[in-house]
Design a protein around this motif. Structure first.
Motif, PDB file in Angstrom:
ATOM      1  N   ILE A 255      36.202  47.783  42.624  1.00  0.00           N
ATOM      2  CA  ILE A 255      36.571  48.794  43.612  1.00  0.00           C
ATOM      3  C   ILE A 255      35.707  50.025  43.386  1.00  0.00           C
ATOM      4  O   ILE A 255      35.562  50.504  42.251  1.00  0.00           O
ATOM      5  CB  ILE A 255      38.057  49.161  43.495  1.00  0.00           C
TER       6      ILE A 255
ATOM      7  N   ILE B  29      41.286  55.099  44.201  1.00  0.00           N
ATOM      8  CA  ILE B  29      40.314  54.167  44.764  1.00  0.00           C
ATOM      9  C   ILE B  29      39.132  54.888  45.411  1.00  0.00           C
ATOM     10  O   ILE B  29      38.106  54.259  45.688  1.00  0.00           O
ATOM     11  CB  ILE B  29      40.970  53.206  45.784  1.00  0.00           C
TER      12      ILE B  29
ATOM     13  N   LEU C  65      39.482  45.126  38.628  1.00  0.00           N
ATOM     14  CA  LEU C  65      40.894  44.758  38.705  1.00  0.00           C
ATOM     15  C   LEU C  65      41.026  43.269  38.961  1.00  0.00           C
ATOM     16  O   LEU C  65      40.259  42.686  39.746  1.00  0.00           O
ATOM     17  CB  LEU C  65      41.595  45.554  39.820  1.00  0.00           C
TER      18      LEU C  65
ATOM     19  N   LEU D  59      42.110  46.051  34.698  1.00  0.00           N
ATOM     20  CA  LEU D  59      43.535  46.109  35.007  1.00  0.00           C
ATOM     21  C   LEU D  59      43.975  44.752  35.551  1.00  0.00           C
ATOM     22  O   LEU D  59      43.242  44.127  36.324  1.00  0.00           O
ATOM     23  CB  LEU D  59      43.825  47.180  36.061  1.00  0.00           C
TER      24      LEU D  59
ATOM     25  N   VAL E  48      45.504  53.876  40.563  1.00  0.00           N
ATOM     26  CA  VAL E  48      44.051  54.024  40.552  1.00  0.00           C
ATOM     27  C   VAL E  48      43.606  54.913  41.711  1.00  0.00           C
ATOM     28  O   VAL E  48      44.090  54.759  42.840  1.00  0.00           O
ATOM     29  CB  VAL E  48      43.365  52.645  40.652  1.00  0.00           C
TER      30      VAL E  48
ATOM     31  N   ARG F  15      35.582  50.303  39.445  1.00  0.00           N
ATOM     32  CA  ARG F  15      36.752  49.929  38.635  1.00  0.00           C
ATOM     33  C   ARG F  15      37.035  48.454  38.833  1.00  0.00           C
ATOM     34  O   ARG F  15      37.014  47.933  39.957  1.00  0.00           O
ATOM     35  CB  ARG F  15      37.976  50.765  39.075  1.00  0.00           C
TER      36      ARG F  15
ATOM     37  N   ASP G 264      43.877  40.624  40.268  1.00  0.00           N
ATOM     38  CA  ASP G 264      45.186  40.443  40.900  1.00  0.00           C
ATOM     39  C   ASP G 264      45.547  38.967  40.777  1.00  0.00           C
ATOM     40  O   ASP G 264      45.003  38.123  41.484  1.00  0.00           O
ATOM     41  CB  ASP G 264      45.120  40.882  42.368  1.00  0.00           C
TER      42      ASP G 264
ATOM     43  N   ALA H  45      45.662  48.216  43.462  1.00  0.00           N
ATOM     44  CA  ALA H  45      45.065  49.303  42.688  1.00  0.00           C
ATOM     45  C   ALA H  45      45.761  50.625  42.991  1.00  0.00           C
ATOM     46  O   ALA H  45      46.086  51.394  42.079  1.00  0.00           O
ATOM     47  CB  ALA H  45      43.569  49.403  43.004  1.00  0.00           C
TER      48      ALA H  45
ATOM     49  N   THR I 210      47.095  42.947  37.707  1.00  0.00           N
ATOM     50  CA  THR I 210      48.298  43.071  38.514  1.00  0.00           C
ATOM     51  C   THR I 210      48.745  41.687  38.960  1.00  0.00           C
ATOM     52  O   THR I 210      48.089  40.690  38.682  1.00  0.00           O
ATOM     53  CB  THR I 210      48.053  43.964  39.749  1.00  0.00           C
TER      54      THR I 210
ATOM     55  N   CYS J  10      49.158  50.888  41.312  1.00  0.00           N
ATOM     56  CA  CYS J  10      49.237  51.173  39.873  1.00  0.00           C
ATOM     57  C   CYS J  10      48.506  52.455  39.504  1.00  0.00           C
ATOM     58  O   CYS J  10      48.170  52.677  38.337  1.00  0.00           O
ATOM     59  CB  CYS J  10      48.756  49.990  39.039  1.00  0.00           C
TER      60      CYS J  10
END
Length: 262
Positions: free
Chosen positions: A139, A118, A126, A200, A116, A124, A128, A111, A202, A114
């Motif tokens: 997060i 945190i 995410l 998001l 973010v 948020r 991975d 995070a 990743t 990219c």
């Protein structure tokens, strides 16, 4: 001080030295070409001596005689890693690097990598998606508030794990179900905020367009694969090199992820 960010993945190992922008990477394999070993499975250290050899070999390429001695390594591990898994990763890396090692949960580092914030108190979401494990996290306020994980059958090419090969259909279904369950567990008062901010993606699996389409269609949420997703974790670890606490509770995660005290 020379410090190192280390992303120890199932398919690839990535390193980034403090003060440098050059990411060094190599297959997560050790041993002779005729008998190569892959000591990391599903993001966890399965073969400690092999992993130590892998890290030692990678360090010999990245940290040359012109660099000051290595003083610290920031190491990413999956959120799903048990305390035993974390100790194995810590032991393998510290024996190879011979310096202080601090563990950070990989989705948190990704995070940061990219962009973010945190520390934001708003939650948020995410995902991975690595070569051997996919982890979805919420997060909030500098910590991983909740998480889920799905082990992914490693795609193999020329006898070695392939990063970015995409999730098998069965794994896509499980990943979508995992993210849906994670959203459902967010407190009702915060769920609209999570959905509004979107998801998001990743990791190498972010390059799988079918995974993103399926997540978007079934969850009815904005899905955004990040730029250069495979390097997000190591970039984030490098950003965190200057902020990780020296002992006890770290500013970048929960108390039990900082293994400096071992």
């Amino acid at each position: 001080m020379t410090a190192l960010a280390l992303d120890l993945g199932t398919a690839r190992i990535r390193l980034l030295l403090s003060g440098s922008t050059t990411i060094r990477e190599r297959p997560s394999a050790c041993g002779d070409p005729e008998a190569r070993r892959w000591p990391v499975r599903h993001g966890m250290v399965a073969d400690m001596p092999g992993c130590a050899l892998l890290v030692r070999t990678a360090l010999s390429d990245a940290v040359t005689e012109r660099h000051p001695p290595l003083e610290r390594v920031l190491l990413g591990v999956p959120v799903a890693a048990s305390r035993l898994d974390r100790r194995a990763a810590y032991a393998a890396v510290s024996s190879a690097a011979r310096c202080r090692v601090t563990i950070v949960e990989e989705p948190l580092a990704a995070a940061v990598g990219c962009g973010v914030d945190i520390a934001d108190p708003r939650p948020r979401l995410l995902l991975d998606a690595g070569a051997g494990i996919a982890e979805a996290v919420v997060i909030r306020a500098g910590e991983i508030a909740d998480a889920g994980a799905v082990q992914v059958a490693v795609q193999v090419g020329a006898g070695e794990p392939v990063e970015g090969a995409g999730c098998p259909p069965y794994a896509r279904e499980r990943v979508v179900a995992m993210v849906a369950d994670l959203i459902a567990r967010v407190p009702a008062a915060l769920r609209a905020t999570v959905r509004q901010q979107g998801l998001l993606i990743t990791g190498g699996g972010a390059r799988d367009p079918e995974l993103a389409r399926k997540l978007c269609a079934e969850l009815r949420i904005t899905v955004s694969p990040v730029a250069d997703p495979a390097n997000a974790t190591v970039r984030g670890l490098a950003c965190l090199l200057g902020t990780a606490g020296s002992s006890g509770t770290s500013a970048i995660g929960r108390k039990d992820i900082d293994d400096d005290h071992q």
